[in-house]
Design a protein around this motif. Structure first.
Motif, PDB file in Angstrom:
ATOM      1  N   GLN A 156      32.665 -49.557   1.188  1.00 48.16           N
ATOM      2  CA  GLN A 156      33.630 -49.449   2.634  1.00 48.16           C
ATOM      3  C   GLN A 156      34.074 -50.428   3.254  1.00 48.16           C
ATOM      4  N   CYS A 157      35.056 -51.371   3.110  1.00 49.29           N
ATOM      5  CA  CYS A 157      35.586 -52.154   4.290  1.00 49.29           C
ATOM      6  C   CYS A 157      36.130 -52.322   5.141  1.00 49.29           C
ATOM      7  N   SER A 158      36.984 -53.126   5.910  1.00 48.30           N
ATOM      8  CA  SER A 158      37.100 -53.021   6.761  1.00 48.30           C
ATOM      9  C   SER A 158      38.477 -52.494   6.707  1.00 48.30           C
ATOM     10  N   ASP A 159      39.011 -53.414   5.580  1.00 50.28           N
ATOM     11  CA  ASP A 159      40.909 -53.141   5.319  1.00 50.28           C
ATOM     12  C   ASP A 159      40.996 -51.043   5.153  1.00 50.28           C
ATOM     13  N   VAL A 160      40.469 -50.638   4.731  1.00 53.51           N
ATOM     14  CA  VAL A 160      40.528 -49.087   5.074  1.00 53.51           C
ATOM     15  C   VAL A 160      40.224 -48.301   5.920  1.00 53.51           C
ATOM     16  N   LEU A 161      38.754 -48.899   7.039  1.00 51.28           N
ATOM     17  CA  LEU A 161      39.237 -48.539   7.986  1.00 51.28           C
ATOM     18  C   LEU A 161      40.088 -48.163   8.550  1.00 51.28           C
ATOM     19  N   TRP A 162      40.835 -49.649   8.746  1.00 54.91           N
ATOM     20  CA  TRP A 162      41.915 -49.764   9.728  1.00 54.91           C
ATOM     21  C   TRP A 162      43.307 -49.259   9.052  1.00 54.91           C
ATOM     22  N   GLY A 163      43.045 -48.685   7.206  1.00 55.63           N
ATOM     23  CA  GLY A 163      44.314 -48.090   6.987  1.00 55.63           C
ATOM     24  C   GLY A 163      43.841 -46.735   7.572  1.00 55.63           C
ATOM     25  N   LEU A 164      43.121 -45.893   7.539  1.00 54.09           N
ATOM     26  CA  LEU A 164      42.691 -44.721   8.212  1.00 54.09           C
ATOM     27  C   LEU A 164      42.895 -44.451  10.137  1.00 54.09           C
ATOM     28  N   GLY A 165      43.036 -46.203  10.251  1.00 55.85           N
ATOM     29  CA  GLY A 165      43.296 -46.529  11.788  1.00 55.85           C
ATOM     30  C   GLY A 165      45.328 -45.918  11.953  1.00 55.85           C
ATOM     31  N   THR A 166      45.383 -46.249  10.522  1.00 52.86           N
ATOM     32  CA  THR A 166      46.887 -46.159  10.955  1.00 52.86           C
ATOM     33  C   THR A 166      47.303 -45.507  11.012  1.00 52.86           C
ATOM     34  N   VAL A 167      46.335 -43.969  10.134  1.00 48.79           N
ATOM     35  CA  VAL A 167      47.715 -42.828   9.539  1.00 48.79           C
ATOM     36  C   VAL A 167      47.202 -42.454  10.361  1.00 48.79           C
ATOM     37  N   ALA A 168      45.736 -42.310  11.134  1.00 46.68           N
ATOM     38  CA  ALA A 168      45.475 -42.026  12.830  1.00 46.68           C
ATOM     39  C   ALA A 168      46.714 -42.393  13.312  1.00 46.68           C
ATOM     40  N   LEU A 169      47.492 -44.218  13.876  1.00 46.62           N
ATOM     41  CA  LEU A 169      48.224 -43.802  14.869  1.00 46.62           C
ATOM     42  C   LEU A 169      49.657 -43.180  13.933  1.00 46.62           C
ATOM     43  N   LYS A 170      49.657 -43.363  12.857  1.00 42.01           N
ATOM     44  CA  LYS A 170      50.993 -41.952  12.650  1.00 42.01           C
ATOM     45  C   LYS A 170      51.267 -40.911  13.320  1.00 42.01           C
ATOM     46  N   MET A 171      49.716 -40.178  13.158  1.00 40.20           N
ATOM     47  CA  MET A 171      49.136 -38.572  13.606  1.00 40.20           C
ATOM     48  C   MET A 171      49.269 -38.961  15.059  1.00 40.20           C
ATOM     49  N   ASP A 172      49.315 -39.729  15.853  1.00 40.00           N
ATOM     50  CA  ASP A 172      49.512 -39.840  17.331  1.00 40.00           C
ATOM     51  C   ASP A 172      48.062 -38.579  17.651  1.00 40.00           C
TER      52      ASP A 172
END
Length: 258
Positions: A156-172
């Motif tokens: 449970q690290c920051s890198d994964v959370l930022w990855g999920l955030g990036t996915v959310a951004l791509k999905m608006d």
């Protein structure tokens, strides 16, 4: 015989002979030389094709140790190509092959802590490669989200959370994008410093204006400046350029000047 084998033999007597006879540790070592992963050899012998050849020799042994060595080297090659921006469908195929190999090793006799660590790293990289460039044929944010979630189950690290955030951004999904980004910053447990600074800079940009007010994200120049300053301090060049627009008013309040 490859011309560099003579040098390998001089520095590590018996290495090439052992590798050619199928000894997995020797095959793994030579594959590492061709990936620039063996310190005393540097990067002068970097050759992905030869690295894959010797990694596949590890796999051909049929042993769990050989399978792990194969996965380890292909995952490293994929990571090198992803970080350099020189990745393509072949790079994706490396990651997928690594994933399949590690799944076979799960619950086996090989060191499960090593298997889990490499599986985490591979899933994290798979997520990033699938969400990185929208024009690529293999661009797939939905699959990227699955891989990021798989990684998060292990660490449970920051890198994964930022990855999920990036996915959310791509999905608006801007609210989720912001939520994941702030959570990643607050946890502050990063493996990749480049992702760390990117997250700080992006959150700073979000908070500098009212563009996201419609989804409940209010302008907060104080926090924006804090995140941008931290990204700049960590060496992010874009953040350093952006920081010149932040000024302090007469009473110390932060202003943003175009």
């Amino acid at each position: 015989m490859e011309k560099e084998y003579t040098i390998f033999e001089e520095r590590d007597p018996g290495l090439v002979e052992a590798a050619q006879s199928g000894e997995v540790k020797a095959c793994y070592y030579i594959s590492g030389i061709y990936l620039g992963a063996v310190g005393k050899y540097g990067t002068q012998y970097f050759d992905p094709q030869k690295a894959v050849f010797w990694a596949e020799k590890c796999q051909e042994s049929g042993s769990e140790e050989g399978m792990y060595y194969y996965a380890n080297r292909l995952s490293l090659l994929g990571h090198i190509e992803r970080k350099s921006g020189a990745f393509d469908e072949k790079t994706l195929s490396y990651y997928l092959s690594v994933r399949d190999t590690l799944v076979k090793l799960q619950n086996g006799n090989y060191d499960q802590s090593k298997v889990a660590k490499l599986y985490f790293e591979n899933e994290l990289d798979l997520g990033w490669i699938l969400v990185s460039v929208s024009t690529f044929s293999f661009y797939d944010p939905d699959s990227a989200k699955v891989h990021f979630n798989n990684a998060y189950e292990i660490v449970q690290c920051s890198d994964v959370l930022w990855g999920l955030g990036t996915v959310a951004l791509k999905m608006d999904d801007y609210r989720a994008f912001f939520g994941y980004g702030i959570q990643a910053i607050n946890i502050n447990d990063w493996f990749d410093e480049e992702m760390h600074t990117q997250c700080l800079r992006m959150m700073g940009l979000v908070l500098k204006g009212d563009s996201f007010a419609i989804v409940g994200i209010k302008k907060d120049l104080k926090r924006s400046y804090e995140y941008m300053s931290k990204a700049a301090e960590l060496g992010d060049k874009k953040a350093q350029q952006e920081l010149v627009h932040y000024k302090r008013g007469l009473f110390g309040q932060i202003k943003y000047i175009e």
